[in-house]
Design a protein around this motif. Sequence first.
Motif, mmCIF file in Angstrom:
data_model
loop_
_atom_site.group_PDB
_atom_site.id
_atom_site.type_symbol
_atom_site.label_atom_id
_atom_site.label_comp_id
_atom_site.label_asym_id
_atom_site.label_seq_id
_atom_site.Cartn_x
_atom_site.Cartn_y
_atom_site.Cartn_z
ATOM 1 N N GLY A 19 -3.403 -5.892 -8.094
ATOM 2 C CA GLY A 19 -3.099 -5.510 -6.444
ATOM 3 C C GLY A 19 -1.924 -4.526 -6.383
ATOM 4 N N TYR A 22 -3.010 -1.097 -7.167
ATOM 5 C CA TYR A 22 -3.994 -0.680 -6.073
ATOM 6 C C TYR A 22 -3.088 -0.132 -4.984
ATOM 7 C CZ TYR A 22 -7.640 0.296 -2.723
ATOM 8 O OH TYR A 22 -8.471 1.002 -1.702
ATOM 9 N N THR A 23 -2.303 -0.971 -4.600
ATOM 10 C CA THR A 23 -1.362 -0.596 -3.307
ATOM 11 C C THR A 23 -0.483 0.441 -3.540
ATOM 12 O OG1 THR A 23 -1.462 -3.048 -2.682
ATOM 13 C CG2 THR A 23 0.042 -1.638 -1.678
ATOM 14 N N THR A 26 -2.924 3.580 -3.493
ATOM 15 C CA THR A 26 -3.307 4.015 -2.167
ATOM 16 C C THR A 26 -2.012 4.506 -1.552
ATOM 17 O OG1 THR A 26 -4.539 2.135 -2.216
ATOM 18 C CG2 THR A 26 -4.102 3.012 -0.206
ATOM 19 N N ALA A 38 -3.804 -1.473 2.415
ATOM 20 C CA ALA A 38 -4.119 -2.127 1.074
ATOM 21 C C ALA A 38 -3.339 -3.543 0.939
ATOM 22 C CB ALA A 38 -3.847 -1.006 0.236
ATOM 23 N N CYS A 42 -5.078 -6.854 -0.080
ATOM 24 C CA CYS A 42 -5.021 -7.811 -0.942
ATOM 25 C C CYS A 42 -4.432 -9.058 -0.761
ATOM 26 C CB CYS A 42 -3.652 -6.925 -1.885
ATOM 27 S SG CYS A 42 -4.342 -5.491 -2.922
ATOM 28 N N ILE A 108 -10.613 0.515 2.448
ATOM 29 C CA ILE A 108 -9.528 -0.001 1.903
ATOM 30 C C ILE A 108 -9.363 -1.320 1.755
ATOM 31 C CG2 ILE A 108 -7.076 0.207 1.731
ATOM 32 C CD1 ILE A 108 -7.323 2.915 2.957
ATOM 33 N N THR A 111 -11.972 -3.010 -0.985
ATOM 34 C CA THR A 111 -11.537 -2.716 -2.156
ATOM 35 C C THR A 111 -10.545 -3.560 -2.461
ATOM 36 O OG1 THR A 111 -12.294 -0.095 -2.084
ATOM 37 C CG2 THR A 111 -10.994 -1.003 -4.156
ATOM 38 N N ALA A 112 -9.589 -3.583 -1.788
ATOM 39 C CA ALA A 112 -8.336 -4.381 -2.104
ATOM 40 C C ALA A 112 -8.573 -5.943 -2.120
ATOM 41 C CB ALA A 112 -7.332 -4.099 -0.900
ATOM 42 N N ASN A 116 -8.222 -8.568 -5.584
ATOM 43 C CA ASN A 116 -7.448 -9.978 -5.643
ATOM 44 C C ASN A 116 -8.442 -10.917 -5.812
ATOM 45 O OD1 ASN A 116 -4.899 -9.444 -6.035
ATOM 46 N ND2 ASN A 116 -4.327 -9.649 -3.999
#
Length: 204
Positions: A19, A22-23, A26, A38, A42, A108, A111-112, A116
Amino acid sequence: MSLAFLLTTLVVVATPGTGALYTVATGLAHGTRAAIVAAVGCTLGIVPHMVAAVSGLAAILHSSAVAFQTLKYLGVAYLLYLAWLTWRDDSELVAESSPATPPGPWRIVGTAVGVNVLNPKLTLFFFAFLPQFVDPAAGPAFLRMVGLSGVFMAVTLVMFAAYGVFAAGVRTHVIRRPRVVTWMRRTFAATYVALAARMAVTSR
């Protein structure tokens, strides 16, 4: 709510994982707003784990090796998919003032949430650790677990947003250097693969 729960929550959230990765990615690619979106995504991805733990599915997955392994390998596949997308991405990073359009917020968030939902670290936390902080004598276990889950989600949102905002803050120094952008993407892709590999060999 005990100090032990708060410390455990901080350690679980602060430890770099899928998580947070990814954040940060992004934020670097699309700026502050996208990073915060994002972080929200998450955080929303925690909800299924909370619902599962509160509803009693935790006991099923904890006792069923097949169920746990299925969830784990779904997470592995999703991380490898993200690695493939990141490696193939050759789009140019642009500043927020540029007319170029970043991915929409729903994409976004989607995907987030996926990151998680398939995160075994959260599965372990909610299915194994969270019940240990619930004292049946303190009131209904259902309400206690919901309350503790809410605290965990709040800490996640704040910390992930901080990660993302920091990444967005340094992106202007990154986008001027194409080689750095390429190296960054390759690093993120490799990290996704490494996380997938570690997830695949981790036992219950």
